[in-house]
Design a protein around this motif. Structure first.
Motif, PDB file in Angstrom:
ATOM      1  N   LEU A  11       0.832  -1.208   0.000  1.00  0.00           N
ATOM      2  CA  LEU A  11       0.000   0.000   0.000  1.00  0.00           C
ATOM      3  C   LEU A  11       0.866   1.259   0.000  1.00  0.00           C
ATOM      4  O   LEU A  11       0.526   2.268  -0.621  1.00  0.00           O
ATOM      5  CB  LEU A  11      -0.939   0.006   1.207  1.00  0.00           C
ATOM      6  CG  LEU A  11      -2.121  -0.963   1.092  1.00  0.00           C
ATOM      7  CD1 LEU A  11      -2.927  -0.986   2.384  1.00  0.00           C
ATOM      8  CD2 LEU A  11      -3.020  -0.590  -0.081  1.00  0.00           C
ATOM      9  N   ARG A  22       3.879   1.511  -1.378  1.00  0.00           N
ATOM     10  CA  ARG A  22       4.414   1.689  -2.730  1.00  0.00           C
ATOM     11  C   ARG A  22       3.336   2.208  -3.673  1.00  0.00           C
ATOM     12  O   ARG A  22       3.572   3.077  -4.504  1.00  0.00           O
ATOM     13  CB  ARG A  22       4.978   0.356  -3.246  1.00  0.00           C
ATOM     14  CG  ARG A  22       6.303  -0.025  -2.599  1.00  0.00           C
ATOM     15  CD  ARG A  22       6.917  -1.249  -3.274  1.00  0.00           C
ATOM     16  NE  ARG A  22       6.087  -2.431  -3.116  1.00  0.00           N
ATOM     17  CZ  ARG A  22       5.597  -3.135  -4.123  1.00  0.00           C
ATOM     18  NH1 ARG A  22       5.853  -2.780  -5.369  1.00  0.00           N
ATOM     19  NH2 ARG A  22       4.857  -4.200  -3.895  1.00  0.00           N
ATOM     20  N   ALA A  23       2.120   1.663  -3.514  1.00  0.00           N
ATOM     21  CA  ALA A  23       1.019   2.098  -4.384  1.00  0.00           C
ATOM     22  C   ALA A  23       0.699   3.576  -4.139  1.00  0.00           C
ATOM     23  O   ALA A  23       0.435   4.328  -5.074  1.00  0.00           O
ATOM     24  CB  ALA A  23      -0.216   1.238  -4.135  1.00  0.00           C
ATOM     25  N   ALA A  55       3.134   5.554  -5.894  1.00  0.00           N
ATOM     26  CA  ALA A  55       2.947   5.512  -7.345  1.00  0.00           C
ATOM     27  C   ALA A  55       1.811   6.424  -7.767  1.00  0.00           C
ATOM     28  O   ALA A  55       1.895   7.114  -8.775  1.00  0.00           O
ATOM     29  CB  ALA A  55       2.677   4.076  -7.799  1.00  0.00           C
ATOM     30  N   ASN A  56       0.725   6.446  -7.014  1.00  0.00           N
ATOM     31  CA  ASN A  56      -0.425   7.282  -7.352  1.00  0.00           C
ATOM     32  C   ASN A  56      -1.410   7.329  -6.181  1.00  0.00           C
ATOM     33  O   ASN A  56      -2.228   6.426  -6.032  1.00  0.00           O
ATOM     34  CB  ASN A  56      -1.121   6.735  -8.612  1.00  0.00           C
ATOM     35  CG  ASN A  56      -2.307   7.590  -9.014  1.00  0.00           C
ATOM     36  OD1 ASN A  56      -2.627   8.580  -8.365  1.00  0.00           O
ATOM     37  ND2 ASN A  56      -2.968   7.211 -10.097  1.00  0.00           N
ATOM     38  N   GLN A  63      -4.047   8.997  -5.752  1.00  0.00           N
ATOM     39  CA  GLN A  63      -5.445   9.026  -6.179  1.00  0.00           C
ATOM     40  C   GLN A  63      -5.971   7.605  -6.425  1.00  0.00           C
ATOM     41  O   GLN A  63      -7.129   7.300  -6.173  1.00  0.00           O
ATOM     42  CB  GLN A  63      -5.578   9.830  -7.477  1.00  0.00           C
ATOM     43  CG  GLN A  63      -5.343  11.292  -7.318  1.00  0.00           C
ATOM     44  CD  GLN A  63      -6.461  11.927  -6.546  1.00  0.00           C
ATOM     45  OE1 GLN A  63      -6.398  12.053  -5.335  1.00  0.00           O
ATOM     46  NE2 GLN A  63      -7.516  12.278  -7.236  1.00  0.00           N
ATOM     47  N   PHE A  64      -5.092   6.787  -6.962  1.00  0.00           N
ATOM     48  CA  PHE A  64      -5.431   5.385  -7.231  1.00  0.00           C
ATOM     49  C   PHE A  64      -5.770   4.666  -5.924  1.00  0.00           C
ATOM     50  O   PHE A  64      -6.764   3.956  -5.816  1.00  0.00           O
ATOM     51  CB  PHE A  64      -4.234   4.735  -7.937  1.00  0.00           C
ATOM     52  CG  PHE A  64      -4.194   3.234  -7.933  1.00  0.00           C
ATOM     53  CD1 PHE A  64      -5.086   2.504  -8.687  1.00  0.00           C
ATOM     54  CD2 PHE A  64      -3.232   2.567  -7.190  1.00  0.00           C
ATOM     55  CE1 PHE A  64      -5.035   1.117  -8.705  1.00  0.00           C
ATOM     56  CE2 PHE A  64      -3.167   1.187  -7.202  1.00  0.00           C
ATOM     57  CZ  PHE A  64      -4.078   0.464  -7.954  1.00  0.00           C
ATOM     58  N   VAL A  65      -4.954   4.907  -4.914  1.00  0.00           N
ATOM     59  CA  VAL A  65      -5.166   4.266  -3.619  1.00  0.00           C
ATOM     60  C   VAL A  65      -6.470   4.762  -2.999  1.00  0.00           C
ATOM     61  O   VAL A  65      -7.272   3.989  -2.470  1.00  0.00           O
ATOM     62  CB  VAL A  65      -3.965   4.559  -2.700  1.00  0.00           C
ATOM     63  CG1 VAL A  65      -4.185   3.988  -1.328  1.00  0.00           C
ATOM     64  CG2 VAL A  65      -2.700   3.975  -3.306  1.00  0.00           C
ATOM     65  N   ARG A  66      -6.695   6.071  -3.132  1.00  0.00           N
ATOM     66  CA  ARG A  66      -7.902   6.664  -2.559  1.00  0.00           C
ATOM     67  C   ARG A  66      -9.147   6.089  -3.232  1.00  0.00           C
ATOM     68  O   ARG A  66     -10.124   5.747  -2.562  1.00  0.00           O
ATOM     69  CB  ARG A  66      -7.841   8.188  -2.753  1.00  0.00           C
ATOM     70  CG  ARG A  66      -9.065   8.910  -2.294  1.00  0.00           C
ATOM     71  CD  ARG A  66      -8.877  10.429  -2.417  1.00  0.00           C
ATOM     72  NE  ARG A  66     -10.154  11.096  -2.356  1.00  0.00           N
ATOM     73  CZ  ARG A  66     -10.927  11.353  -3.412  1.00  0.00           C
ATOM     74  NH1 ARG A  66     -10.532  10.992  -4.615  1.00  0.00           N
ATOM     75  NH2 ARG A  66     -12.081  11.955  -3.260  1.00  0.00           N
ATOM     76  N   ALA A  67      -9.128   5.975  -4.568  1.00  0.00           N
ATOM     77  CA  ALA A  67     -10.293   5.464  -5.277  1.00  0.00           C
ATOM     78  C   ALA A  67     -10.578   4.017  -4.908  1.00  0.00           C
ATOM     79  O   ALA A  67     -11.677   3.530  -5.103  1.00  0.00           O
ATOM     80  CB  ALA A  67     -10.095   5.584  -6.790  1.00  0.00           C
TER      81      ALA A  67
END
Lengths: 446, 336
Positions: free
Chosen positions: B208, B210-211, B214-215, B217-221
């Protein structure tokens, strides 16, 4: 400020095989407010970009007072055509005066004349104020001054009320009328029909790149125009009622955001695809994120075990582009193996270790879909799932969503693309300024 | 790993350039550097000992940066870690039992570093304070707290220069040989290097982080708020930097002075960057820079160069790395 008569003759613009504009012929007269209306993708922006010289037409020509204009945006500006963009081009840390100077650097007009103009228009603007301290409406006035300072004959407004509050919008519309009364040709792109009818002398309707007609505002009605914009009402391929006893219910939902959702209620059967149409920027993102549990909201939602969410933009929040396919699946924490997903979703990639940033748009969307369907969602929220995909990939993606519904998911398809809605929705509602209404025409008149 | 190998190769080129700039005959200079770093058992031990705090703090920086948190505060966290350790050492003075005291001091340095990092993380998440700026400024506050500590509450009585009490020999980290400075901290650092690698690439929490890097917003979505994840990354980062201070304290110095810090916390940033933010890469680059430290002290002893050589090479290395990344990104764009 003398007005000009701008004539578009047989304008066509092709993007590959897509006809964004198809032999559009139109006349804009001096002293009129001429509204160009149409749905998302109808060709409004393309037409405006051609008129302002940002885009060369594939065929056809533009005449100003009888003579053709060629040579791109600078030539168009030199002939007195200005455009007020929807997105402001102001430096927040600069004062009004500095922004005007920056905006007018390449033009003959002086800052003083721009400020003069503000006084003539009864706009109370103090040149020393920093732009970051101005309201949205005031900032827009600076943009308009930048366009007007060089005494243009024709001013194009690209959805100018989209960012304004109701009272600011009224003020702006009054100003547009004032400009036309001074002899300018005002071209207004819009999709809120109430505003269009409040201000426009004539209205041209675009649909799918084709001009549907130009009308005197007093001789037509919002209903008629809305019908021309939308054409026939949606033909839902799957309009049949879905037999289901259990439903996902959304009651009195309120969501904060750029376009706040206000008191939205609806229900979707498990096994049903509910389409939510409407023009972009009417609360799509807010509604989707609230339903998916990404954004806080008030109101009651039927609790469900698992939610799948395909966000609007796979590059912004759908994927981590620097991570591999497997790593992009892993965030769902439900053991979806990339190799399996590559087979099942026909993703064109050597292995699960390939970075998603290197995939094509269609394959990227398939990765998102593989992940979200891998959650075995009871509720599936999907936003514009086929945007930017080729026909084959689009059909594949829609098929997967339909199958998810068949398997018992309540699917909410939020889309600005009528083909998507027609293809898989069992029923549709429409978003208009953060509220849900029953029909597309109603949404436009709201 | 390929990047790390390439980086080491590039660093070698930078060494040569650095020597040329310094007016040192290249062959002689390289020989002196090599002898100082690897010439005998003592030289190798010096390289290892110098690399140890760089590895620990470099790992700390790497964890934060991997999670998209640009922690520039390694120096402050290292110093506060050492200071917390010295405070516990003073509290235990006279009755602490050897292994327990050692462990307590190291734990205190971990907590101190993590706490110092938490200040910046909290300011960032709750108050929107730019974390790069707050961590830079907290470095200075940390360094001044060290000055205050060694001249104030922790000052050893009856000493003309401000410094803390010498830690009892029994509390110091175990050394395999009396001839060299190699201490148990080397093992701690290597074990943690493996642990951080395992954490980042084999655990859910590490994934999590690393993610998020990386982004976010991606993790939040995907229904993981990025803020708590980044907060945890900062805690781990600060803990590792703090431990670097504690290990240096109990491994080498045994007491704190105002000049305790050798800027290891700052150098950890280029170490982490050159190591590609990957634990194995950080291990390699910290060893390289550790060896460079050891080699340079030899170089300066035999004239020419000077101890600033390390910093010149560090600077050139980071500039070279940034240039390399820029070119690579530009290539990727043009290839599309």
């Amino acid at each position: 400020m003398p007005g000009g008569s701008l004539v578009a003759q047989e304008l066509s613009v092709n993007f590959g095989s897509l006809k964004a504009l198809d032999r559009v012929s139109l006349e804009f007269r001096s002293g009129e407010v001429h509204a160009v209306v149409g749905e998302n993708g109808a060709g409004k922006s393309t037409l405006m970009n051609v008129l302002a010289g940002f885009l060369n037409p594939s065929s056809g020509q533009i005449l100003l007072d009888g003579s053709t204009i060629t040579g791109g945006a600078p030539a168009h500006r030199a002939r007195g055509i200005e455009m007020v963009h929807q997105h402001f081009r102001l430096v927040p840390a600069f004062t009004v005066e500095e922004n005007l100077r920056l905006g007018l650097m390449r033009s003959q007009a002086s800052v003083a004349s721009a400020l003069d103009l503000a006084t003539k228009l009864d706009w109370n603007i103090s040149p020393g104020t920093q732009c970051s301290e101005l309201g949205v409406g005031e900032r827009q006035r600076i943009e308009i001054l930048k366009a007007l300072a060089s005494s243009p004959q024709i001013v194009i407004f690209d959805e100018p009320t989209a960012v304004l509050s109701e009272s600011e919008a009224e003020g702006l519309l009054d100003s547009l009328k004032g400009l036309a009364a001074r002899g300018l040709t005002v071209i207004l792109i819009a999709h809120k029909l109430a505003e269009v009818f409040a201000v426009a002398d004539r209205i041209s309707v675009l649909k799918g790149g084709v001009l549907q007609g130009t009308f005197e505002a007093v001789k037509t009605s919002p209903d008629e125009v809305a019908h021309l914009m939308i054409g026939s009402s949606l033909k839902l391929a799957a309009a049949s009622e879905v037999e289901t006893s259990k439903t996902f219910e959304c009651r009195n939902l309120h969501v904060a955001g750029g376009c706040p959702i206000q008191d939205v209620s609806f229900e979707v059967g498990f096994g049903e695809v509910l389409g939510v149409g409407g023009v972009d920027g009417n609360g799509q993102v807010e509604l989707a994120e609230a339903l998916a549990g990404v954004r806080p909201s008030e109101g009651s939602l039927t609790p469900v075990g698992s939610i799948g969410y395909v966000p609007q933009d796979r590059h912004v929040d759908g994927l981590a582009l620097s991570m591999s396919i497997q790593e992009n699946l892993d965030i769902a924490d439900c053991e979806v193996v990339a190799d399996g997903a590559i087979l099942e979703f026909e993703i064109k990639a050597q292995s699960g270790r390939v970075k998603t940033g290197t995939l094509s748009g269609g394959n990227q969307q398939k990765v998102v879909l593989a992940r979200e369907l891998g959650r075995k969602p009871e509720l599936l929220v999907v936003v514009n799932p086929t945007r930017g995909l080729d026909v084959r990939a689009a059909a594949f993606v829609l098929d997967k969503i339909r199958i998810a519904a068949k398997d018992g998911a309540a699917v909410i398809l939020i889309s600005t693309d009528r083909e998507e809605l027609e293809a898989i929705a069992n029923r549709t509602l429409f978003l208009a300024a953060g509220r849900l209404v029953d029909s597309a025409t109603e949404a436009l008149s709201a | 790993m390929k990047v790390a190998g390439l980086a080491i190769l590039g660093l070698f080129g930078i060494l040569v350039v650095g020597l040329l700039l310094g007016g040192v005959p290249v062959v002689d200079g390289l020989r002196l550097l090599f002898q100082g770093a690897f010439g005998d058992r003592f030289a190798i031990s010096q390289s290892l000992v110098r690399a140890t705090p760089l590895l620990l703090a470099g790992l700390g920086v790497a964890v934060a940066w991997k999670a998209g948190v640009f922690n520039i505060g390694g120096e402050g966290q290292l110093v506060i870690g050492a200071l917390a350790g010295a405070t516990i050492a003073k509290a235990l003075h006279g009755f602490g039992i050897a292994p327990l005291a050692t462990i307590s001091i190291l734990l205190a340095s971990v907590v101190g570093g993590a706490g110092w990092a938490a200040v910046a993380a909290w300011l960032s998440i709750k108050r929107g304070v730019n974390l790069v700026i707050s961590t830079i400024l907290l470095n200075f506050i940390g360094l001044q707290l060290l000055v205050y500590g060694v001249d104030g509450p922790l000052r050893r009585a009856g000493q003309s220069a401000p410094m803390t009490e010498q830690v009892p020999d029994a509390w110091m980290l175990w050394r395999p040989s009396r001839q060299t400075d190699v201490h148990f901290g080397v093992v701690i650092a290597l074990l943690l290097c493996i642990a951080v690698g395992y954490f980042l690439f084999r655990t859910r929490k590490g994934y999590l982080m690393r993610a998020t890097g990386a982004n976010p917003q991606f993790v939040r979505a995907n229904r993981y708020p990025p803020e708590p994840i980044q907060f945890q990354a900062m805690l781990i980062s600060g803990a590792l930097c703090g431990l670097a201070g504690g290990v240096q304290y109990l491994g080498i110095n045994g007491q704190l002075t105002a000049s305790f810090s050798q800027q290891y916390g700052f150098l950890a940033i280029p170490v982490a960057l050159v190591g590609g933010l990957h634990p194995a890469g950080v291990a390699a680059s910290s060893f390289f820079f550790g060896a460079l430290f050891a080699g340079t002290s030899n170089l300066s002893r035999f004239g020419g160069g000077g101890s600033y050589f390390v910093y010149v090479v560090q600077g050139l290395a980071v500039l070279g790395l940034l240039g390399y990344q820029f070119l690579r990104e530009r290539n990727e764009v043009t290839n599309q």
